[in-house]
Design an enzyme around this catalytic site. Structure first.
Site, PDB file in Angstrom:
ATOM      1  N   ARG A 114       4.516 -13.008   9.957  1.00 30.63           N
ATOM      2  CA  ARG A 114       5.468 -11.773   9.536  1.00 30.63           C
ATOM      3  C   ARG A 114       6.753 -11.601  10.255  1.00 30.63           C
ATOM      4  NH1 ARG A 114       1.818  -7.741   9.431  1.00 30.63           N
ATOM      5  NH2 ARG A 114       3.144  -5.878   9.416  1.00 30.63           N
TER       6      ARG A 114
ATOM      7  N   GLU B 166       0.896  -1.173  -0.109  1.00 27.42           N
ATOM      8  CA  GLU B 166       0.137  -0.137  -0.054  1.00 27.42           C
ATOM      9  C   GLU B 166       0.908   1.241   0.065  1.00 27.42           C
ATOM     10  OE1 GLU B 166      -2.727   0.162   3.229  1.00 27.42           O
ATOM     11  OE2 GLU B 166      -3.565   1.945   2.695  1.00 27.42           O
TER      12      GLU B 166
ATOM     13  N   LYS C  51       3.725   0.348  10.038  1.00 29.99           N
ATOM     14  CA  LYS C  51       3.905   1.762   9.365  1.00 29.99           C
ATOM     15  C   LYS C  51       3.344   2.891   9.986  1.00 29.99           C
ATOM     16  CE  LYS C  51       2.762   0.313   5.206  1.00 29.99           C
ATOM     17  NZ  LYS C  51       2.434   0.211   3.708  1.00 29.99           N
TER      18      LYS C  51
HETATM   19  P1  ATP Z   1       0.152  -1.736   7.473  1.00 29.45           P
HETATM   20  O1  ATP Z   1       1.382  -1.772   8.828  1.00 29.45           O
HETATM   21  O2  ATP Z   1      -0.274  -0.440   7.372  1.00 29.45           O
HETATM   22  O3  ATP Z   1      -0.968  -2.594   7.889  1.00 29.45           O
HETATM   23  P2  ATP Z   1       1.632  -3.358   6.043  1.00 29.45           P
HETATM   24  O4  ATP Z   1       2.838  -3.371   6.835  1.00 29.45           O
HETATM   25  O5  ATP Z   1       0.744  -4.644   5.858  1.00 29.45           O
HETATM   26  O6  ATP Z   1       1.025  -2.043   6.439  1.00 29.45           O
HETATM   27  P3  ATP Z   1       1.792  -3.261   3.029  1.00 29.45           P
HETATM   28  O7  ATP Z   1       1.927  -2.224   2.081  1.00 29.45           O
HETATM   29  O8  ATP Z   1       0.052  -3.743   3.199  1.00 29.45           O
HETATM   30  O9  ATP Z   1       1.845  -2.963   4.514  1.00 29.45           O
HETATM   31  O10 ATP Z   1       2.401  -4.729   3.005  1.00 29.45           O
HETATM   32  C1  ATP Z   1       2.598  -5.085   1.827  1.00 29.45           C
HETATM   33  C2  ATP Z   1       3.055  -6.606   1.805  1.00 29.45           C
HETATM   34  O11 ATP Z   1       4.042  -6.671   2.852  1.00 29.45           O
HETATM   35  C3  ATP Z   1       1.869  -7.433   2.458  1.00 29.45           C
HETATM   36  O12 ATP Z   1       1.503  -8.426   1.729  1.00 29.45           O
HETATM   37  C4  ATP Z   1       2.308  -7.663   3.805  1.00 29.45           C
HETATM   38  O13 ATP Z   1       1.778  -8.845   4.388  1.00 29.45           O
HETATM   39  C5  ATP Z   1       3.758  -7.675   3.679  1.00 29.45           C
HETATM   40  N1  ATP Z   1       4.243  -7.288   5.250  1.00 29.45           N
HETATM   41  C6  ATP Z   1       4.347  -6.214   6.045  1.00 29.45           C
HETATM   42  N2  ATP Z   1       4.902  -6.170   6.841  1.00 29.45           N
HETATM   43  C7  ATP Z   1       5.337  -7.456   6.930  1.00 29.45           C
HETATM   44  C8  ATP Z   1       6.254  -7.835   7.833  1.00 29.45           C
HETATM   45  N3  ATP Z   1       6.492  -7.370   9.152  1.00 29.45           N
HETATM   46  N4  ATP Z   1       6.859  -9.316   7.593  1.00 29.45           N
HETATM   47  C9  ATP Z   1       6.393  -9.917   6.485  1.00 29.45           C
HETATM   48  N5  ATP Z   1       5.553  -9.402   5.658  1.00 29.45           N
HETATM   49  C10 ATP Z   1       5.233  -8.240   5.902  1.00 29.45           C
HETATM   50 MG    MG Z   2      -1.088  -4.086   4.981  1.00 31.40          MG
END
Ligand code: ATP
Ligand code: MG
Length: 577
Positions: free
Chosen positions: A272, A46, A282
């Site tokens: 994650r 995003e 974020k």
């Molecule tokens: P928010 O913190 O706003 O929920 P997000 O960290 O999920 O956002 P996105 O831009 O939606 O951010 O993430 C893009 C992709 O990265 C998604 O598929 C998400 O699952 C993955 N992702 C985000 N954070 C992690 C993490 N800590 N470890 C592994 N994958 C991650």
């Molecule tokens: Mg997300």
């Protein structure tokens, strides 16, 4: 046709059947059984912030499996919430994915490209009695939804006739209603055990311009409605996401099954990445930037890819770290020390060595002729003979580290002290004759003598010295600022007991503004870290000017003196700080 994404060959990453985890096992089985012809994955950020090392896990997984199995991986911006999304983030995300070493080729997509198709599918759900326009407020919807232990209640608008729903939904799109006045909901089951199936919201009214579609829309699809359908449009076979979406999978499947989508993607969830001494949300990272706790998204203390890059972390070290962490189905937290270990291992192999004095103490070689200098040869990287050698100037006045001299040293201190002889790396043996102090008793200069017969660092008579220290010629030195970084948070689990901001490490940045560098460092780039001998790995910061370089410490070397102290309880070396 198979299209292969280009991805880096790290030597330690194996192709095809090398790396094993449950995701790769599923893909292998799907290919073997002929359920899919080509694996297609996507990385779906995003654009509401910079990518961080958690995202690197998802990037390495999605692009990694596509590469290993001869498939492809799409970069798709999940840009369904115009309130928080910005062009800056769209650009930085592409730069960071490329920097990490991956390439989406032609496959750059935006969920917003599918807004018209998604809208048509929403009408399809309405026409088949599977979606309705609800006039309840957000608060009422919450109240009607029930709890984990109580079923929800049907909205009074749930049984609107199809024609009325269609009319209202079209008028929502036409901009007749204010934000929040109505939503479109799926008509599933208000008593479902899974809360996500209790008539989830599919569209909301938002009179906000979108970075890509401008004012074309004032209704926007939710993540749940946009995501799976975008996967289906693109022919994604394996939609890999993190565990918090596990409960959304029944909804993902319900939508795919109830819409005339062109393909049948499947969602799989993995744990994650969590890392000690930092935050990977974020929302929190945005707060650190917005409230000025750090100097920006690319502050070298940030766990963002832009921050890690500016700090000198090579992408190979990040990929190696992610590979070692592996892919699993249960949440855990990884020690940041493992990341640091991967960085050291990588840089030890690749970083050129240089000499730099961070806390300078002047040394005058009394028997070295005044006004003269010479050049000596230094090895660029003992781990890599191909890196060659360089010339280092030497003269009568030098700088050494303050911590390399003690007036009254403990037994195991092998560096300089009155009457002691040490080796100056690549140069000569010197003996300390006298320490000069200022009025307050602080040592400001050492008077030493050198043995001209020891040029290059060896004595022809075979005598040994116990210490070798680094140095920089005073008249050739570059003046520099050096920034030392420590963990951004004191606690391994910031925020575990209250406000995460209260756990910020006040000493996460130390600025040294009087450092002396060997002249070869004028050519150092912001792209490749170097090792400052005996102190750590450093990289030039983009804020440098031509007459005043700035260096960031990527990571320290392990301090053997500190280790020795811990083991033997020797008298404290008060100079190693
Ligand atoms: P928010 O913190 O706003 O929920 P997000 O960290 O999920 O956002 P996105 O831009 O939606 O951010 O993430 C893009 C992709 O990265 C998604 O598929 C998400 O699952 C993955 N992702 C985000 N954070 C992690 C993490 N800590 N470890 C592994 N994958 C991650
Ligand atoms: Mg997300």
């Amino acid at each position: 046709m198979n299209e292969s994404n280009t991805a880096p060959d790290d030597g330690n990453e194996q192709n095809g059947d090398g790396q094993r985890d449950f995701i790769r096992d599923i893909i292998r089985a799907d290919l073997a059984a002929g359920r899919i012809e080509t694996v297609v994955t996507r990385f779906p950020p995003e654009p509401n912030g910079y990518l961080h090392i958690g995202h690197a896990k998802s990037i390495c997984l999605n692009f990694g499996v596509a590469q290993e199995f001869g498939g492809r991986c799409h970069l798709r911006f999940d840009d369904t919430n115009p309130v928080k999304e910005e062009r800056e983030f769209i650009d930085s995300i592409q730069e960071d994915v490329r920097w990490l070493g991956f390439d989406w080729g032609q496959h750059l997509y935006f969920a917003s490209d599918y807004f018209e198709q998604l809208y048509e599918w929403a009408e399809h759900l309405i026409r088949t009695g599977k979606a309705y326009v609800d006039d309840l407020s957000a608060e009422e919807i919450r109240a009607y939804r029930g709890t984990l232990t109580e079923p929800g209640r049907n909205s009074p608008y749930r049984d609107r006739p199809v024609a009325e729903n269609l009319d209202l939904f079209r008028r929502m799109r036409a901009g007749e209603f204010p934000d929040g006045a109505r939503v479109l909901r799926a008509r599933i089951d208000m008593a479902a055990g899974n809360m996500n199936l209790r008539d989830p919201v599919l569209y909301r009214i938002l009179h906000v311009a979108h970075p890509r579609t401008g004012d074309a829309w004032c209704i926007y699809p939710t993540y749940d409605f946009a995501h799976g359908q975008s996967d289906a449009i693109e022919g994604v076979t394996h939609s890999l996401c993190t565990l918090e979406f596990e409960d959304h999978r029944p909804l993902y499947d319900w939508l795919i099954e109830n819409l005339p989508v062109p393909s049948r993607p499947r969602q799989y969830e993995f744990a994650r990445l969590n890392l000690t001494h930092t935050v990977l949300s974020k929302r929190r990272l945005t707060q650190l930037v917005r409230d000025g706790h750090v100097r920006g998204w690319d502050d070298p203390r940030m766990p963002t890819l832009a921050g890690l890059r500016r700090r000198g972390v090579p992408p190979t070290a990040i990929r190696d770290f992610i590979r070692r962490v592996g892919i699993s189905k249960s949440d855990n937290t990884v020690e940041i020390a493992l990341l640091e270990h991967c960085i050291r291992e990588q840089l030890n192999r690749t970083a050129e060595r240089r000499m730099a004095v961070l806390h300078p103490l002047k040394v005058v070689i009394e028997n070295y002729p005044e006004g003269e200098s010479e050049t000596l040869e230094a090895i660029n990287n003992p781990e890599d003979p191909a890196a060659g050698t360089r010339a280092v100037p030497f003269g009568r006045e030098l700088y050494i580290e303050r911590s390399d001299f003690m007036e009254d040293p403990p037994r195991k201190f092998f560096r300089l002290a009155p009457g002691r002889e040490v080796r100056l790396r690549y140069a000569y043996f010197i003996t300390c004759r006298k320490a000069i102090k200022d009025a307050r008793g602080e040592i400001v200069e050492l008077r030493c003598t050198y043995d001209p017969a020891t040029r290059g660092g060896n004595a022809p008579d075979g005598r040994k010295v116990k210490g070798t220290i680094h140095w920089v010629s005073a008249s050739h030195a570059l003046d520099a600022e050096v920034r030392l970084y420590d963990h951004l948070f004191n606690r391994p689990d910031p925020g575990a007991e209250g406000d995460f901001l209260a756990d910020l490490n006040p000493d996460s940045l130390t600025v040294l503004d009087n450092c002396k560098l060997e002249p070869a460092l004028a050519e150092a780039t912001c792209e490749a870290a170097v090792q400052f001998e005996r102190t750590g790995y450093f990289i030039r910061d983009p804020e440098s000017t031509s007459d005043r370089p700035i260096f960031n410490r990527t990571v320290a070397l392990r301090d053997t003196w500190a280790k020795l102290q811990a083991r033997g309880g020797e008298q404290k070396d008060r100079s190693t700080r």
